[in-house]
Design a protein around this motif. Structure first.
Motif, PDB file in Angstrom:
ATOM      1  N   THR A 225       0.670  -1.264  -0.074  1.00  0.00           N
ATOM      2  CA  THR A 225      -0.277   0.220  -0.118  1.00  0.00           C
ATOM      3  C   THR A 225       0.755   1.266  -0.082  1.00  0.00           C
ATOM      4  O   THR A 225       0.481   1.850  -0.692  1.00  0.00           O
ATOM      5  N   TYR A 226       2.257   1.645   0.181  1.00  0.00           N
ATOM      6  CA  TYR A 226       2.711   1.895   0.271  1.00  0.00           C
ATOM      7  C   TYR A 226       3.379   2.419  -1.033  1.00  0.00           C
ATOM      8  O   TYR A 226       3.122   4.164  -1.362  1.00  0.00           O
ATOM      9  N   ALA A 227       3.835   1.429  -1.198  1.00  0.00           N
ATOM     10  CA  ALA A 227       4.422   1.838  -2.522  1.00  0.00           C
ATOM     11  C   ALA A 227       3.069   2.419  -3.742  1.00  0.00           C
ATOM     12  O   ALA A 227       3.663   2.996  -4.782  1.00  0.00           O
ATOM     13  N   ILE A 228       1.817   1.715  -3.184  1.00  0.00           N
ATOM     14  CA  ILE A 228       1.117   2.780  -4.739  1.00  0.00           C
ATOM     15  C   ILE A 228       0.599   3.713  -3.859  1.00  0.00           C
ATOM     16  O   ILE A 228       0.674   4.729  -4.946  1.00  0.00           O
ATOM     17  N   THR A 229       1.003   4.042  -2.907  1.00  0.00           N
ATOM     18  CA  THR A 229       0.949   5.775  -2.090  1.00  0.00           C
ATOM     19  C   THR A 229       2.161   6.530  -3.018  1.00  0.00           C
ATOM     20  O   THR A 229       1.539   7.350  -3.731  1.00  0.00           O
ATOM     21  N   VAL A 230       3.591   5.362  -2.971  1.00  0.00           N
ATOM     22  CA  VAL A 230       4.573   6.546  -3.931  1.00  0.00           C
ATOM     23  C   VAL A 230       4.241   6.353  -5.649  1.00  0.00           C
ATOM     24  O   VAL A 230       5.176   6.702  -6.533  1.00  0.00           O
ATOM     25  N   ALA A 231       3.244   5.430  -6.022  1.00  0.00           N
ATOM     26  CA  ALA A 231       3.503   4.912  -7.835  1.00  0.00           C
ATOM     27  C   ALA A 231       2.226   5.616  -8.619  1.00  0.00           C
ATOM     28  O   ALA A 231       2.271   5.642  -9.500  1.00  0.00           O
TER      29      ALA A 231
ATOM     30  N   PHE B 263       3.252   9.613   4.503  1.00  0.00           N
ATOM     31  CA  PHE B 263       2.261   8.582   4.891  1.00  0.00           C
ATOM     32  C   PHE B 263       1.698   7.957   4.330  1.00  0.00           C
ATOM     33  O   PHE B 263       2.289   7.460   3.021  1.00  0.00           O
ATOM     34  N   ASN B 264       1.438   6.771   4.245  1.00  0.00           N
ATOM     35  CA  ASN B 264       0.274   5.606   3.462  1.00  0.00           C
ATOM     36  C   ASN B 264      -0.765   6.096   3.006  1.00  0.00           C
ATOM     37  O   ASN B 264      -1.915   6.403   4.232  1.00  0.00           O
ATOM     38  N   TYR B 265      -1.357   5.863   2.184  1.00  0.00           N
ATOM     39  CA  TYR B 265      -2.554   6.286   1.740  1.00  0.00           C
ATOM     40  C   TYR B 265      -3.464   4.973   1.601  1.00  0.00           C
ATOM     41  O   TYR B 265      -4.546   5.815   1.407  1.00  0.00           O
ATOM     42  N   ALA B 266      -3.190   3.907   2.681  1.00  0.00           N
ATOM     43  CA  ALA B 266      -3.525   2.989   3.245  1.00  0.00           C
ATOM     44  C   ALA B 266      -4.906   3.590   4.137  1.00  0.00           C
ATOM     45  O   ALA B 266      -5.829   2.720   4.986  1.00  0.00           O
ATOM     46  N   ASP B 267      -4.324   4.802   4.916  1.00  0.00           N
ATOM     47  CA  ASP B 267      -4.756   4.870   6.091  1.00  0.00           C
ATOM     48  C   ASP B 267      -5.870   6.041   6.341  1.00  0.00           C
ATOM     49  O   ASP B 267      -4.843   6.910   5.564  1.00  0.00           O
ATOM     50  N   ARG B 268      -6.567   5.532   6.397  1.00  0.00           N
ATOM     51  CA  ARG B 268      -7.567   6.808   6.356  1.00  0.00           C
ATOM     52  C   ARG B 268      -7.508   8.217   6.579  1.00  0.00           C
ATOM     53  O   ARG B 268      -7.625   9.082   5.890  1.00  0.00           O
ATOM     54  N   GLU B 269      -7.002   8.470   7.999  1.00  0.00           N
ATOM     55  CA  GLU B 269      -7.137  10.001   8.218  1.00  0.00           C
ATOM     56  C   GLU B 269      -6.607  10.926   7.250  1.00  0.00           C
ATOM     57  O   GLU B 269      -6.726  11.779   7.111  1.00  0.00           O
TER      58      GLU B 269
END
Length: 334
Positions: free
Chosen positions: A237-243, A268-274
């Motif tokens: 999920t962090y890779a998704i945030t980056v890419a 931040f990680n895009y999977a984190d809702r806030e």
């Protein structure tokens, strides 16, 4: 013997009542309410519009509370939305490969574009959903090419279907039944009062509908992706945030919005809702709202397949390898 006959009659009566309720589709659980399996919200519900409408009209005529036919009503509007999108709901299965679902994935986002172009002043969220979708769709396809990442691809496809079942169905209700149909969805407990009220103010609808999407519809699915152990969901999920840059002209990427130690990676990680909602509500949605109607038209009228191709990993290899060098917001147009 007489006692046994009475008992048998009572049992048959009870079974008949249960069968009647099943035929009328009352009090059904939302066994597929998150869209992760094939079809609609419950496997007993048919896909024939006339059958669904007849059952709904019977319940309305009898004054049955909408909460008792919640699954039926929701399923009906999902069926209508799927018909409008040219999608076979009964065969829509996020557990299939991304490549086999590609036509459905694209059809949904093309549907959003058509609705925006039909009513750009009223259906503003549809334009936003279409513009933000290419990176999301590219992620489904890219992750789907690797067997060990198939779970994550399926979860992204489930999110797409879940959003369609929720916001897509609500838009179908508005288009075919007006605000009264939306209010009936509210009365059934399908949507909340805040979402319903947003239809009265198109200026607030994009933010309100986006909040519903991110904070009510898909957060649990993002949480499950992030908590996956093998491969580690935190890393994926962090890779998704980056890419996965948000392709809204004037909007920032996650790394530009909140860089890690001032560098090329997001803090931040895009999977984190806030964190995700902070980013979307303070940067991405405002960037969309700043676009002129003509600018939105130009983007959504471009073939969706072409825009997805620009966000596939193979097309962005240098972007993903080379360090982040620019402080300028991405335009989302190549």
């Amino acid at each position: 013997m007489r006692v046994l006959m009475v008992v048998a009659a009572l049992v048959l009566t009870s079974m008949g009542a249960t069968k009647a309720d099943t035929v009328d589709y009352l009090d059904l659980p939302l066994s597929n309410g998150n869209g992760e399996q094939r079809g609609g919200v419950h496997p007993d519900l048919p896909y024939d519009r006339a059958t669904l409408e007849a059952a709904l009209n019977r319940h309305r005529t009898k004054g049955i509370p909408p909460a008792r036919f919640k699954a039926l009503l929701w399923h009906y509007w999902i069926v209508r939305a799927a018909e409008d999108a040219g999608v076979n709901l009964s065969d829509w299965d996020p557990q299939r490969s991304a490549e086999s679902n590609k036509a459905v994935i694209f059809a949904v986002y093309d549907f959003y574009a058509r609705l925006y172009l039909q009513q750009p002043d009223t259906l503003r969220w549809m334009g936003f959903a279409n513009i933000g979708a290419p990176a999301f769709a590219a992620g489904m396809l890219d992750l789907g090419t690797l067997p060990e990442f198939r779970f994550f691809s399926s979860m992204l496809m489930s999110m797409q279907k879940h959003i369609f079942m929720d916001l897509g169905a609500m838009h179908a209700a508005y288009l075919h039944g007006g605000i009264k149909a939306v209010e009936e969805m509210r009365d059934a407990g399908i949507i909340d009062a805040e979402t319903t009220a947003a239809w009265a103010d198109p200026a607030q609808a994009v933010l309100e509908f986006s909040s519903r999407e991110q904070n009510i519809v898909i957060p649990d699915q993002f949480d499950r992706m992030r908590s996956r152990l093998l491969p580690p969901g935190e890393v994926v999920t962090y890779a998704i945030t980056v890419a996965g840059p948000m392709p809204v002209p004037g909007g920032k990427t996650p790394a530009q919005y909140r860089p890690l130690f001032g560098g090329p990676l997001p803090a931040f990680n895009y999977a984190d809702r806030e964190a995700r909602w902070d980013f979307l509500s303070h940067d991405t949605v405002p960037a969309y709202e700043r676009l002129s109607k003509d600018a939105v038209h130009r983007i959504v009228q471009r073939p969706f397949a072409d825009r997805v191709a620009e966000y596939r990993a193979t097309a962005r290899l240098l972007d993903l390898i080379l360090p982040f060098r620019s402080d300028e917001p991405q335009t989302g147009v190549r």
